[in-house]
Scaffold this motif. Structure first.
Motif, short mmCIF file in Angstrom:
data_model
loop_
_atom_site.label_atom_id
_atom_site.label_comp_id
_atom_site.label_asym_id
_atom_site.label_seq_id
_atom_site.Cartn_x
_atom_site.Cartn_y
_atom_site.Cartn_z
N VAL A 176 -50.64 -4.48 -36.49
CA VAL A 176 -51.17 -3.86 -37.70
C VAL A 176 -51.50 -4.93 -38.75
CG1 VAL A 176 -50.53 -2.44 -39.68
CG2 VAL A 176 -50.17 -1.58 -37.37
N ALA A 177 -50.63 -5.93 -38.85
CA ALA A 177 -50.83 -6.99 -39.85
C ALA A 177 -52.12 -7.79 -39.59
CB ALA A 177 -49.62 -7.92 -39.87
N ALA A 178 -52.64 -7.72 -38.35
CA ALA A 178 -53.88 -8.45 -38.02
C ALA A 178 -55.12 -7.60 -38.31
CB ALA A 178 -53.85 -8.89 -36.55
N ARG A 179 -54.93 -6.42 -38.94
CA ARG A 179 -56.03 -5.60 -39.46
C ARG A 179 -56.94 -4.99 -38.38
NH1 ARG A 179 -56.28 -5.25 -44.54
NH2 ARG A 179 -54.85 -6.50 -45.80
N PRO A 180 -56.37 -4.20 -37.48
CA PRO A 180 -57.22 -3.50 -36.51
C PRO A 180 -58.04 -2.41 -37.22
CG PRO A 180 -54.98 -2.66 -36.39
CD PRO A 180 -54.95 -3.84 -37.34
N ASP A 181 -59.15 -1.98 -36.59
CA ASP A 181 -60.00 -0.96 -37.19
C ASP A 181 -59.32 0.41 -37.17
OD1 ASP A 181 -62.91 -2.22 -37.64
OD2 ASP A 181 -61.90 -3.16 -35.93
N ILE A 182 -58.65 0.72 -36.08
CA ILE A 182 -57.97 2.02 -35.95
C ILE A 182 -56.62 1.80 -35.24
CG2 ILE A 182 -58.13 4.39 -35.02
CD1 ILE A 182 -61.15 4.05 -34.76
N ILE A 183 -55.59 2.49 -35.71
CA ILE A 183 -54.37 2.63 -34.90
C ILE A 183 -54.13 4.12 -34.68
CG2 ILE A 183 -53.35 0.47 -35.72
CD1 ILE A 183 -51.38 2.14 -37.40
N LYS A 184 -53.50 4.46 -33.56
CA LYS A 184 -53.25 5.87 -33.25
C LYS A 184 -51.77 6.07 -32.88
CE LYS A 184 -52.94 8.04 -29.73
NZ LYS A 184 -51.61 8.52 -30.16
N PRO A 185 -50.87 5.94 -33.85
CA PRO A 185 -49.45 6.12 -33.54
C PRO A 185 -49.11 7.60 -33.43
CG PRO A 185 -49.75 5.70 -35.87
CD PRO A 185 -51.11 5.57 -35.25
N ASN A 186 -48.06 7.93 -32.67
CA ASN A 186 -47.51 9.28 -32.75
C ASN A 186 -46.45 9.30 -33.87
OD1 ASN A 186 -45.06 8.33 -31.67
ND2 ASN A 186 -45.69 8.78 -29.58
N ALA A 187 -45.83 10.45 -34.08
CA ALA A 187 -44.92 10.58 -35.22
C ALA A 187 -43.76 9.59 -35.13
CB ALA A 187 -44.40 12.02 -35.29
N ASP A 188 -43.20 9.40 -33.91
CA ASP A 188 -42.07 8.48 -33.75
C ASP A 188 -42.48 7.03 -34.01
OD1 ASP A 188 -40.40 10.55 -33.11
OD2 ASP A 188 -40.50 10.22 -30.94
N GLU A 189 -43.64 6.65 -33.46
CA GLU A 189 -44.12 5.28 -33.64
C GLU A 189 -44.40 4.98 -35.11
OE1 GLU A 189 -46.15 5.21 -29.16
OE2 GLU A 189 -47.38 5.69 -30.92
N LEU A 190 -44.96 5.98 -35.78
CA LEU A 190 -45.28 5.84 -37.20
C LEU A 190 -44.01 5.70 -38.04
CD1 LEU A 190 -47.89 5.92 -38.88
CD2 LEU A 190 -47.59 8.40 -39.08
N ALA A 191 -43.00 6.50 -37.70
CA ALA A 191 -41.73 6.45 -38.42
C ALA A 191 -41.05 5.10 -38.19
CB ALA A 191 -40.82 7.59 -37.96
N GLU A 192 -41.13 4.59 -36.96
CA GLU A 192 -40.52 3.29 -36.65
C GLU A 192 -41.23 2.17 -37.42
OE1 GLU A 192 -40.61 2.14 -32.53
OE2 GLU A 192 -39.22 0.45 -32.89
N LEU A 193 -42.57 2.31 -37.55
CA LEU A 193 -43.35 1.27 -38.23
C LEU A 193 -43.08 1.27 -39.74
CD1 LEU A 193 -45.70 -0.85 -38.22
CD2 LEU A 193 -47.28 1.09 -38.53
#
Lengths: 309, 309
Positions: A176-193
């Protein structure tokens, strides 16, 4: 051409048993094998949607050979996998026929040597020159540096190729810190991030960390997208019954398809939800039901998200 | 040379997970692969005991290729497997590290065509001419006639080669009627064959059905043998803790070894119990602990069985 990267490809094996009971012995009534790993699944869906698509990443050993033979069957993605000395991992999905429950066993994957990683980086740069978009998908096999995706994102951005990242944990954080155009996390991945279990807050935070657009997949609640052009929620018209395996990969495929066709975000999101839903209701895990997709596409509700945050 | 027949060979895969929970996703921490199927296991133990041993049966597909490559490593059994078009089955043993429990998933095996079965019968007859004993082990893959073992026993008897049968269900029932020299059922297999859950009665009944000698393996109670020379019980000196995988195959190996060395039955039984026990206590599933075997050999109690039956 769309490029998908699967550093930890897999030979996906599905077993059917009457009911899985720990400490018992089971006769498997049906065995199905197919090429797997998130990026391979995304590529299969993109090919079915009529896109030219190439898969890269690693494959090796007898399991890698089976995976490549299966990829070569039919008019699917083009195989640009890099051979490695270790064996491609297996994943075993044990489906209990009584309940429909699936129990998953995932091997860790082969150890990638520094020389193999260097060979891949060269191949990736070559492939990028012919790519209209690239998706970086799934876990990292042992030996690949944890900052691998950040590196691949920077290379794609230098080449002017838009990049979608679908991974989890530390590789996601660094990517994420390298500035991708899109990320598609699920709820768990988003919470962990982000540390937040509130989807809108977490999605906005993920954008602040560097992602240009964040499309969070919230299971039965559909998708929540926060982008430079606006914020939307998109949800299926009714609750779905079926097998969610591959639903996230179908959403990634639809987002890539919409990206290279320069569709407006609400259309991209409607298609992503419809394609996910058509994957859940398909009889075979990871396939999508084409007529369900056509029918659902016009029935997904996409609402502009207004917030005080 | 001792010949072992494994019609349904397997690539045995062991997975370690912290704890197997149905409907959950598991990361496998350790993957071990080795050639399997009862007759292959018996042959491995016989080779370790210093016997010349050859394995036959079927192998095919990528899994069969891995199995044959592993067999070729080191100074193990000679490979006389017959190639088939279908793929050798996998068996997956999932070991829960918290409890030590094992959950087993067994694929059914490849479909054997009539032409492949005919090729095997020719190869078997050739191999018998150089064999001092033959063991017929395990389940039948799809396509092989249910009377296959009866057929193979009659061929061995015509060639004057003593034959041990270790299988279950209908293949055992039909095989016993063809008068094998030794059968080695466990308590469940014996009860299924005879309808009796009383081991001595069932063992005597199995002899009446055609087996010259019956060696029943009764788990912690050791072995019960009813032979033309007498009846014995043989039991380990103390309760054992460990993994019983392969203990039955080790007993078969010891019985074959004792047969071709023409050892008296009590010695054969003592060695079979000691080798089984040394397999249970070995750290790796299906291996035996050589020093435990040497130490236990002299400590197994073998008692003549006197009965009014």
């Amino acid at each position: 051409m769309i490029l998908t990267v699967t550093l930890n490809t897999a030979l996906d094996i599905t077993y059917r048993v009457p009911s899985l009971r720990p400490h018992a012995s089971h006769r498997v009534s049906e065995v199905v094998e197919r090429p797997g790993g998130k990026g391979v699944n995304v590529a299969r869906v993109l090919a079915a949607l009529g896109h030219e698509v190439t898969v890269t990443g690693f494959a090796g050993g007898p399991t890698g050979q089976v995976l490549r033979e299966r990829l070569a069957d039919g008019a699917g993605p083009v195989d640009a996998l890099v051979p490695v000395s270790g064996a491609t991992r297996r994943t075993i999905a044990v489906v209990s026929q009584l309940t429909g429950d699936t129990t998953q066993l995932n091997e860790p994957g082969p150890h990638i040597t520094p020389a193999e990683w260097a060979t891949f980086l060269g191949r990736y740069e070559e492939l990028l020159s012919g790519s209209s978009a690239v998706a970086l998908c799934g876990s990292l096999p042992p030996g690949v540096p944890v900052g691998a995706y950040a590196n691949l994102i920077r290379t794609a951005r230098s080449a002017g190729v838009p990049v979608l990242l679908d991974t989890s944990g530390e590789p996601l954080r660094r990517g994420v810190a390298a500035r991708p155009d899109i990320i598609k996390p699920n709820a768990d991945e988003l919470a962990e991030l982000t540390g937040s279990h509130e989807p809108l807050r977490a999605t906005q935070d993920a954008r602040r960390r560097g992602a240009h657009a964040v499309v969070a997949s919230l299971g039965a609640d559909g998708l929540l997208a926060v982008t430079p052009e606006g914020r939307w929620r998109a949800a299926p018209p009714a609750p779905l019954h079926g097998n969610p395996t591959g639903a996230g990969d179908s959403a990634v495929a639809a987002l890539l398809s919409g990206l290279i066709r320069q569709l407006p975000w609400p259309t991209r999101l409607a298609r992503a939800v419809a394609l996910s839903a058509a994957t859940v209701v398909a009889p075979a895990a990871g396939e999508f039901d084409r007529s369900a997709y056509e029918e659902l596409r016009g029935r997904v509700a996409v609402a502009s998200e207004v917030t005080a945050a």
